[in-house]
Design a protein around this motif. Structure first.
Motif, short mmCIF file in Angstrom:
data_model
loop_
_atom_site.label_atom_id
_atom_site.label_comp_id
_atom_site.label_asym_id
_atom_site.label_seq_id
_atom_site.Cartn_x
_atom_site.Cartn_y
_atom_site.Cartn_z
N TRP A 391 17.96 23.62 -2.01
CA TRP A 391 18.10 23.51 -0.55
C TRP A 391 17.14 22.47 -0.02
N CYS A 392 17.57 21.77 1.04
CA CYS A 392 16.71 20.78 1.68
C CYS A 392 17.03 20.75 3.18
N PRO A 393 16.31 21.51 4.00
CA PRO A 393 16.66 21.63 5.42
C PRO A 393 16.41 20.37 6.24
N PHE A 394 15.37 19.58 5.92
CA PHE A 394 15.01 18.41 6.73
C PHE A 394 15.05 17.13 5.89
N ASN A 395 15.18 16.02 6.58
CA ASN A 395 15.15 14.71 5.94
C ASN A 395 14.30 13.75 6.77
N GLU A 396 13.32 13.12 6.11
CA GLU A 396 12.51 12.06 6.71
C GLU A 396 11.96 12.43 8.10
N THR A 397 11.15 13.46 8.14
CA THR A 397 10.51 13.84 9.40
C THR A 397 9.23 13.04 9.56
N TRP A 398 9.37 11.79 9.88
CA TRP A 398 8.21 10.90 10.05
C TRP A 398 7.60 11.13 11.42
N ASN A 399 8.12 10.42 12.38
CA ASN A 399 7.70 10.58 13.77
C ASN A 399 8.94 10.64 14.64
N LEU A 409 6.68 23.86 12.00
CA LEU A 409 8.14 23.91 11.94
C LEU A 409 8.63 23.72 10.51
N ILE A 410 8.12 22.69 9.85
CA ILE A 410 8.54 22.41 8.48
C ILE A 410 8.16 23.57 7.55
N LEU A 411 6.94 24.08 7.70
CA LEU A 411 6.48 25.19 6.87
C LEU A 411 7.29 26.45 7.13
N GLY A 412 7.52 26.77 8.41
CA GLY A 412 8.25 27.99 8.75
C GLY A 412 9.66 27.99 8.19
N VAL A 413 10.35 26.85 8.26
CA VAL A 413 11.71 26.78 7.74
C VAL A 413 11.70 26.86 6.22
N TYR A 414 10.72 26.23 5.58
CA TYR A 414 10.61 26.35 4.12
C TYR A 414 10.43 27.81 3.71
N LEU A 415 9.50 28.52 4.35
CA LEU A 415 9.22 29.91 3.98
C LEU A 415 10.44 30.80 4.24
N ALA A 416 11.13 30.56 5.35
CA ALA A 416 12.34 31.35 5.65
C ALA A 416 13.43 31.08 4.62
N THR A 417 13.54 29.84 4.17
CA THR A 417 14.54 29.49 3.16
C THR A 417 14.26 30.22 1.85
N LYS A 418 12.99 30.24 1.45
CA LYS A 418 12.64 30.91 0.20
C LYS A 418 12.84 32.42 0.31
N ILE A 427 13.20 21.83 -1.17
CA ILE A 427 12.42 20.69 -0.71
C ILE A 427 12.27 20.85 0.80
N ASP A 428 11.04 20.90 1.28
CA ASP A 428 10.83 21.19 2.71
C ASP A 428 11.40 20.10 3.59
N THR A 429 11.05 18.84 3.31
CA THR A 429 11.59 17.72 4.08
C THR A 429 11.69 16.54 3.15
N SER A 430 12.88 16.07 2.90
CA SER A 430 13.08 15.04 1.90
C SER A 430 12.48 13.72 2.36
N GLY A 431 11.68 13.11 1.47
CA GLY A 431 11.17 11.78 1.73
C GLY A 431 9.79 11.74 2.35
#
Length: 579
Positions: A391-399, A409-418, A427-431
């Motif tokens: 699973w990979c919920p986010f992509n390239e969360t730069w700015n 946000l990134i951490l919370g979605v990763y933990l919920a996914t697991k 993968i929490d956020t690709s790239g």
């Protein structure tokens, strides 16, 4: 290759169903300005007053040619109406495969249900609102691609497409159908937990009411498990001990079919006998190292935009990919159609489940409440597909417009996914920028082969060079996770000279130069014993982004000789497989 059915969602095929695809009455409102989404059925009802002066071919979005509309400007509201003959006395569900973005459903003029999110299947129980004979179904979809709390993937936030943003999709773009079940006792959901080590699978059934559950499992038409039991509660776990073990593997989509009956309700499904995981460096399938030879797939079609014309178009993308030596794909910035995933399952094609995270303001705390429920719906819907290996919920969360991502946000979605699915890596956020991840993936579009190769040699000493961190040294740090080059290449080669083309890494002057760069970059990855996979950008051109290996129409861009060189690079044995 034989498929099992023509149902829109083969993972959960209720035998009594009725397709509503085809002609619907239709109306839409152009969006000259940004309009807020309706807060209630009363608010939404005001937008129905525009009427239904047109006809549309569902499930194609109004921006597409196949819809019969073909309007590509901004649309704020899409209205659908259809009269359907229904026999009452049964439980009736209206199912919409996908509709972007907020949907309101009315049955015979009365509110029936609503849904937020443009990418997941949703089901509405309309039993109490239908009558014998003709029934009116009205569906209202509202969208605002430029709203910073609406995930929109690769849909353009400008009037026209540009760089790697493409034509928008508004309203219904997934199949629409009715399902019929007994009033009191029926199957709500099935989850499969395969265990290839002891040739078994645990099936968790969510049921309505109590009754007798019957399960038949077959492989290639031969029964390999049969059980019946009384179920006094609303859930039941069944341990399926298989008489024959046939592993699901890359290139070999060996599937077990399941027929489950309960209280007069029958559902057909399937599962694959496989596990996926990681060791300190590599991806494991069934406990063995498998190098991921992936290609980026955007899930766009020239005539249907988000929606393929037919099964042949869906299968064709997998076949083209495998013919070049790829064993899977990153399904990019979109939740793909269940039938496409079904064919991935059949072909033994490895894919990553992602979401259309672009467009949402990931610096805003409110994004969690909007994004997470939609993402978890996708995880739940597609949990049973053996082809999905991560699973990979986010992509390239730069700015986001100069504002840093909100790490919580990134951490919370990763933990919920697991928590929702502990059986797959995430993968929490690709790239970039990683906060907590099972895999450290990198996007690297540098065109110089030797520079590309040398920068990853430091992995031998537990170090990882990243160009992006020169300007952002404190945003992420490699922690020894398995490494995946999940975007590279993107070499521009113009397939349609009538439009201004866009691509990565500078132009090449000849097919020979293209093949040489492709092979050099790919060999730099496969020869590194500390990298477990690659994903080349991309399989086919999409509108102005012309860095695909095929044209947008899926036609050849190169000579047979160049394709042979591409395949040879893709299929060369990877160093990590030797370890």
């Amino acid at each position: 290759m034989k498929s099992f059915s023509d149902h829109p969602q083969p993972q959960f095929e209720r035998t009594d169903w009725q397709s509503l695809n085809g002609g619907w009455e239709f109306g839409f409102d152009k969006a000259a300005r940004r309009l807020p989404l309706s807060r209630s059925f009363d608010d939404a009802g005001k937008r129905l007053r525009g009427g239904f002066p047109l006809n549309i071919n569902v499930p194609f979005c109004p921006e597409s040619r196949l819809s019969g509309i073909g309007f590509t400007g901004f649309i704020s509201t899409a209205r659908y109406r259809k009269t359907v003959s229904i026999k009452s006395g049964r439980r009736v569900f209206l199912v919409i495969g996908a509709a972007d973005y907020q949907t309101f459903i009315y049955i015979n003029g009365k509110p029936a249900g609503r849904h937020r999110g443009g990418y997941t299947t949703f089901k509405t129980d309309i039993t109490e609102l239908v009558k014998d004979g003709e029934n009116e179904i009205v569906i209202l979809c509202e969208d605002e691609t430029r709203n910073a709390l609406i995930p929109s993937g690769k849909q353009s936030d400008r009037k026209n497409s540009y760089s790697c943003s493409y034509t928008r999709t508004t309203g219904i773009w997934g199949s629409v159908w009715l399902e019929y079940a007994p009033l009191e006792r029926f199957i709500k959901q099935i989850r499969f937990y395969p265990n290839e080590r002891d040739s078994s699978c645990d099936a968790l059934f969510e049921l309505s009411g109590s009754g007798r559950l019957c399960i038949k499992v077959k492989y290639d038409g031969k029964e390999v498990f049969h059980a019946e039991r009384d179920c006094p509660k609303n859930s039941e776990a069944v341990h399926i001990k298989l008489n024959e073990a046939h592993l699901w593997e890359p290139g070999h989509g060996r599937l077990y079919t399941v027929e489950a009956s309960f209280g007069g309700d029958t559902v057909n499904s399937y599962f694959g006998l496989r596990s996926c995981g990681l060791d300190s460096q590599a991806f494991l399938l069934n406990g063995k190292r498998v190098f991921q030879r992936l290609v980026l797939d955007q899930g766009y079609f020239k005539d249907g935009i988000y929606t393929a014309k037919n099964d042949e178009e869906l299968r064709r993308d997998i076949e083209l990919s495998m013919a070049l030596g790829f064993n899977g794909a990153r399904l990019h910035q979109k939740v793909f159609d269940p039938r496409f995933l079904y064919f991935c399952d059949l072909y033994g094609y490895l894919v990553w489940g992602e979401y259309a995270s672009w467009g949402i303001d990931y610096s805003n705390p409110a994004a969690l409440g909007e994004f997470l429920p939609q993402w978890l719906e996708a995880v739940e819907r597609d949990f049973n597909h053996p082809s999905i290996i991560g699973w990979c919920p986010f992509n390239e969360t730069w700015n986001y417009r100069g504002k840093k991502q909100r790490d919580e946000l990134i951490l919370g979605v990763y933990l919920a996914t697991k928590a929702a699915d502990p059986t797959r890596p995430c993968i929490d956020t690709s790239g970039n920028f990683h906060i907590k991840t099972d895999i450290y993936d990198v996007h690297d579009y540098r065109p110089e082969t030797e520079d590309f190769r040398k920068s990853y040699e430091a992995l031998e000493h537990g170090e990882l060079y990243e160009l992006v961190l020169l300007d952002n040294p404190d945003r992420q740090k490699y922690g020894g996770e398995p490494v995946f080059i999940s975007e590279y290449g993107g070499i521009k080669w113009i397939g349609d000279s009538s439009i201004k083309a866009w691509g990565y890494g500078g132009d090449v002057k000849s097919e020979e130069e293209f093949a040489e760069r492709y092979a050099g970059l790919t060999e730099a990855i496969t020869s590194n014993p500390h990298i477990f996979g690659f994903c080349y950008t991309q399989l086919y051109d999409v509108e102005q982004e012309q860095n695909g290996l095929y044209t947008y129409e899926r036609k050849q861009k190169f000579s047979d000789e160049t394709y042979k060189k591409i395949k040879a690079a893709n299929t060369s044995r990877a160093a990590i497989e030797e370890v």
